[in-house]
Scaffold this active site. Structure first.
Site, PDB file in Angstrom:
ATOM      1  N   GLU A 228      26.217   1.437  39.232  1.00 20.11           N
ATOM      2  CA  GLU A 228      25.139   0.491  38.947  1.00 20.11           C
ATOM      3  C   GLU A 228      25.640  -0.338  37.765  1.00 20.11           C
ATOM      4  O   GLU A 228      25.741   0.172  36.650  1.00 20.11           O
ATOM      5  CB  GLU A 228      23.863   1.279  38.622  1.00 20.11           C
ATOM      6  CG  GLU A 228      22.618   0.476  38.853  1.00 20.11           C
ATOM      7  CD  GLU A 228      22.245  -0.321  37.628  1.00 20.11           C
ATOM      8  OE1 GLU A 228      22.632  -1.514  37.580  1.00 20.11           O
ATOM      9  OE2 GLU A 228      21.599   0.221  36.747  1.00 20.11           O
ATOM     10  N   CYS A 262      20.117  -4.635  32.784  1.00 22.02           N
ATOM     11  CA  CYS A 262      20.938  -5.132  33.889  1.00 22.02           C
ATOM     12  C   CYS A 262      20.097  -5.977  34.858  1.00 22.02           C
ATOM     13  O   CYS A 262      20.638  -6.798  35.591  1.00 22.02           O
ATOM     14  CB  CYS A 262      21.620  -3.979  34.608  1.00 22.02           C
ATOM     15  SG  CYS A 262      20.498  -2.647  34.990  1.00 22.02           S
TER      16      CYS A 262
HETATM   17  P1  NDP Z   1      30.221   0.411  29.120  1.00 19.17           P
HETATM   18  O1  NDP Z   1      30.348   0.162  30.567  1.00 19.17           O
HETATM   19  O2  NDP Z   1      31.416   0.379  28.246  1.00 19.17           O
HETATM   20  O3  NDP Z   1      29.508   1.837  28.865  1.00 19.17           O
HETATM   21  C1  NDP Z   1      28.735   2.547  29.800  1.00 19.17           C
HETATM   22  C2  NDP Z   1      29.115   4.019  29.788  1.00 19.17           C
HETATM   23  O4  NDP Z   1      30.473   4.154  30.211  1.00 19.17           O
HETATM   24  C3  NDP Z   1      29.049   4.655  28.406  1.00 19.17           C
HETATM   25  O5  NDP Z   1      28.641   6.004  28.522  1.00 19.17           O
HETATM   26  C4  NDP Z   1      30.494   4.598  27.961  1.00 19.17           C
HETATM   27  O6  NDP Z   1      30.811   5.559  26.986  1.00 19.17           O
HETATM   28  C5  NDP Z   1      31.216   4.871  29.251  1.00 19.17           C
HETATM   29  N1  NDP Z   1      32.612   4.441  29.270  1.00 19.17           N
HETATM   30  C6  NDP Z   1      33.204   3.459  28.539  1.00 19.17           C
HETATM   31  N2  NDP Z   1      34.516   3.370  28.841  1.00 19.17           N
HETATM   32  C7  NDP Z   1      34.762   4.332  29.760  1.00 19.17           C
HETATM   33  C8  NDP Z   1      35.926   4.743  30.467  1.00 19.17           C
HETATM   34  N3  NDP Z   1      37.106   4.158  30.272  1.00 19.17           N
HETATM   35  N4  NDP Z   1      35.810   5.746  31.351  1.00 19.17           N
HETATM   36  C9  NDP Z   1      34.628   6.344  31.568  1.00 19.17           C
HETATM   37  N5  NDP Z   1      33.508   6.011  30.918  1.00 19.17           N
HETATM   38  C10 NDP Z   1      33.558   5.009  30.041  1.00 19.17           C
HETATM   39  O7  NDP Z   1      29.156  -0.563  28.568  1.00 19.17           O
HETATM   40  P2  NDP Z   1      29.021  -1.028  27.053  1.00 19.17           P
HETATM   41  O8  NDP Z   1      28.153  -0.070  26.428  1.00 19.17           O
HETATM   42  O9  NDP Z   1      30.300  -1.265  26.360  1.00 19.17           O
HETATM   43  O10 NDP Z   1      28.333  -2.436  27.269  1.00 19.17           O
HETATM   44  C11 NDP Z   1      29.146  -3.554  27.587  1.00 19.17           C
HETATM   45  C12 NDP Z   1      28.471  -4.442  28.569  1.00 19.17           C
HETATM   46  O11 NDP Z   1      28.241  -3.741  29.772  1.00 19.17           O
HETATM   47  C13 NDP Z   1      27.100  -4.899  28.143  1.00 19.17           C
HETATM   48  O12 NDP Z   1      27.146  -5.941  27.259  1.00 19.17           O
HETATM   49  C14 NDP Z   1      26.523  -5.232  29.489  1.00 19.17           C
HETATM   50  O13 NDP Z   1      26.980  -6.480  29.890  1.00 19.17           O
HETATM   51  C15 NDP Z   1      27.073  -4.180  30.398  1.00 19.17           C
HETATM   52  N6  NDP Z   1      26.177  -3.033  30.577  1.00 19.17           N
HETATM   53  C16 NDP Z   1      25.443  -2.955  31.697  1.00 19.17           C
HETATM   54  C17 NDP Z   1      24.552  -1.932  31.847  1.00 19.17           C
HETATM   55  C18 NDP Z   1      23.711  -1.803  33.042  1.00 19.17           C
HETATM   56  O14 NDP Z   1      22.609  -1.282  32.930  1.00 19.17           O
HETATM   57  N7  NDP Z   1      24.186  -2.186  34.193  1.00 19.17           N
HETATM   58  C19 NDP Z   1      24.349  -0.917  30.825  1.00 19.17           C
HETATM   59  C20 NDP Z   1      25.206  -1.058  29.691  1.00 19.17           C
HETATM   60  C21 NDP Z   1      26.067  -2.088  29.601  1.00 19.17           C
HETATM   61  P3  NDP Z   1      30.856   5.191  25.422  1.00 19.17           P
HETATM   62  O15 NDP Z   1      29.519   4.695  25.057  1.00 19.17           O
HETATM   63  O16 NDP Z   1      31.145   6.476  24.811  1.00 19.17           O
HETATM   64  O17 NDP Z   1      31.928   4.160  25.271  1.00 19.17           O
END
Ligand code: NDP
Length: 450
Positions: A228, A262
């Site tokens: 998602e 999102c």
């Molecule tokens: P990320 O996609 O980086 O984070 C989401 C989850 O993935 C967190 O638990 C994060 O852990 C984890 N994660 C990060 N890198 C890895 C990896 N290499 N392998 C496995 N898991 C990983 O989102 P961000 O928080 O950095 O947000 C960045 C952008 O993403 C936002 O500005 C937005 O545009 C989008 N976003 C979209 C969402 C949605 O609901 N669809 C939700 C959040 C973000 P950790 O926090 O420990 O890095």
């Protein structure tokens, strides 16, 4: 390594935690693996009873969970209370779903074929910081209902509510090892879950960029994935709509959760003949959004999640916007509600801002509305405002998006499927559809020949 968790409204530390590494992740997977055979074998009515107890405990601890979520994400407390209410409903729903997700019998020559819905095993859930508890529950509910055990990795910025939920699950009587919460970096804990041979599936919500890494990493073990991801949804306002209603609702469809959603309808498409009138109404309703202290029950929008994120959001506003609201000065990662006029080619209309910035884009007629709405790599949600029922249905069918609403901006319901088209991901959360993503279909043939 220590992790300091901040309150984004004050920039004050609210918790110090130890971060897990690969070793701790492997230990959690091992616990989940050990707990799996017994959990899968729990009688359906008992599994349902345990999930229902968890739902009840979430209700009983609702205020505490809402306070945790409000402090850790900077969410207005009223919104946080609503979200926790949904978490309880989600567990109630999947408690009721345990014995309603069943197979079929299929007539075949020489006997009968029956299908069974088998649990996958250990599932890894990786969740974001914008709706930490809600999104965790959307995955946990169906995962546990289907008989899987879980390792949940919350976002580093917002791990507190997931940790409390893990405790409540134990209090509910869900056996040790069934739900394991591991706090650590995505690039370490998340990556390890993705690659771990004993993890059968990854349920992920987050950025499209990390979603790509999940798919790549999962390929090594042919892991199941549901993703998602981001969105850039259109709020399409036709000239024949109830413009007052549409304009009153529009700010909340993009500024709720400070735009960190999102489903945010961050592209507001307005039919040219109603453009000036609608934009005037929209400015007025945006002026009314109450931004401030998340502890105040009347606050509608809080701060952004972090200083780094605020910098990214600010980079989308070039020059003087059409409208910029008020936001507190001083401590906290505040950013005002912002409206900008744009074309669909501008960066603010193409990339997910994930902040309180809405791009207003004019269009001429139905065909152009659909073309612009679809001119994005994303396809998560969207809205259509018109008094013409046939047009609403035509446009709803034509827009490439997983979740749409007509004369409304609400996308998410406990009992209806939620998920994206195109680069917004695949697989569905919520409703009975989510159970598909946490089970395998097995076909068994039983001979009736003597
Ligand atoms: P990320 O996609 O980086 O984070 C989401 C989850 O993935 C967190 O638990 C994060 O852990 C984890 N994660 C990060 N890198 C890895 C990896 N290499 N392998 C496995 N898991 C990983 O989102 P961000 O928080 O950095 O947000 C960045 C952008 O993403 C936002 O500005 C937005 O545009 C989008 N976003 C979209 C969402 C949605 O609901 N669809 C939700 C959040 C973000 P950790 O926090 O420990 O890095």
């Amino acid at each position: 390594m220590a992790l300091t968790v901040l309150n984004p409204a004050t920039e004050e530390p609210i918790a110090e935690l130890q971060q897990a590494g690969v070793e701790e992740t492997d230990a959690a997977v091992a616990r989940a693996r050990e707990a799996f055979p017994a959990w899968r074998s729990v009688a359906p009515a008992d599994r349902a009873r345990l999930l229902r107890r968890l739902a009840t405990l979430v209700e009983e601890h609702g205020e505490q969970l809402a306070q945790i979520e409000s402090q850790n994400v900077g969410k207005p407390i009223a919104g946080a209370r609503g979200e926790v209410g949904m978490v309880a409903q989600v567990f109630h729903f999947y408690a009721g779903a345990v014995d309603k997700h069943f197979g079929e019998t299929i007539p075949v020559a020489g006997g009968i074929a029956a299908t069974f819905r088998e649990a996958l095993g250990v599932v890894g859930l990786i969740t974001p910081w914008n709706f930490p508890l809600n999104i965790a529950s959307w995955k946990l509910g169906p995962a546990l209902a289907c008989g899987n055990t879980v390792v949940l990795k919350p976002a580093e910025l917002t791990p507190l509510s997931a940790l409390r939920l893990g405790e409540l699950a134990l209090d509910a009587g869900i056996p040790e090892g069934v739900l394991n919460v591991v706090v650590g970096k995505g690039s370490v804990v998340g990556q390890r879950l993705i690659e771990h041979p004993d993890v059968a599936k990854i349920g992920f919500t987050g950025s499209t960029e990390v979603g790509q890494k999940v798919m790549q990493g999962a390929a090594g073990t042919i892991k199941r994935v549901t993703l998602e991801l981001g969105g850039k949804s259109a709020n399409v306002i036709f000239a024949d709509a109830d413009l007052e209603r549409a304009a009153a609702a529009a700010p909340y469809s993009v500024f709720d959760n400070a735009g960190q959603d999102c489903c945010a309808r961050s592209r507001i498409l307005v039919e040219r003949s109603a453009y000036d009138r609608f934009v005037g109404l929209l400015i007025e309703s945006t002026r009314g959004v109450k931004v401030g202290d998340p502890r105040d029950g009347s606050t509608e929008m809080g701060p952004l999640i972090s200083a780094a994120h605020r910098k990214t959001v600010a980079s989308f506003v070039e020059g003087e916007p059409l409208f910029r609201g008020d936001a507190p000065d001083g401590k906290g990662f505040w950013f005002p509600c912002t409206l900008v006029e744009a074309t669909n080619e501008d960066r603010v209309a193409r990339d997910e801002v994930f902040g309180p910035v809405a791009a207003i884009i004019p269009f001429e007629g139905e065909a152009e509305a659909v073309r612009i709405a679809n001119d994005t790599p994303y396809g998560l949600s969207g809205s259509i405002w018109t008094r013409d029922g046939a047009k609403a249905l035509r446009v709803a069918r034509a827009v490439e998006s997983g979740v749409l609403s007509v004369n409304s901006n609400s996308s998410v319901r406990v009992s209806t499927p939620f998920g994206g088209f195109k680069q917004s991901g695949f697989g569905r959360e919520l409703g009975m559809h989510a159970l598909e993503g946490y089970s395998e279909v097995k076909s068994v043939f039983i001979s009736t020949e003597g």
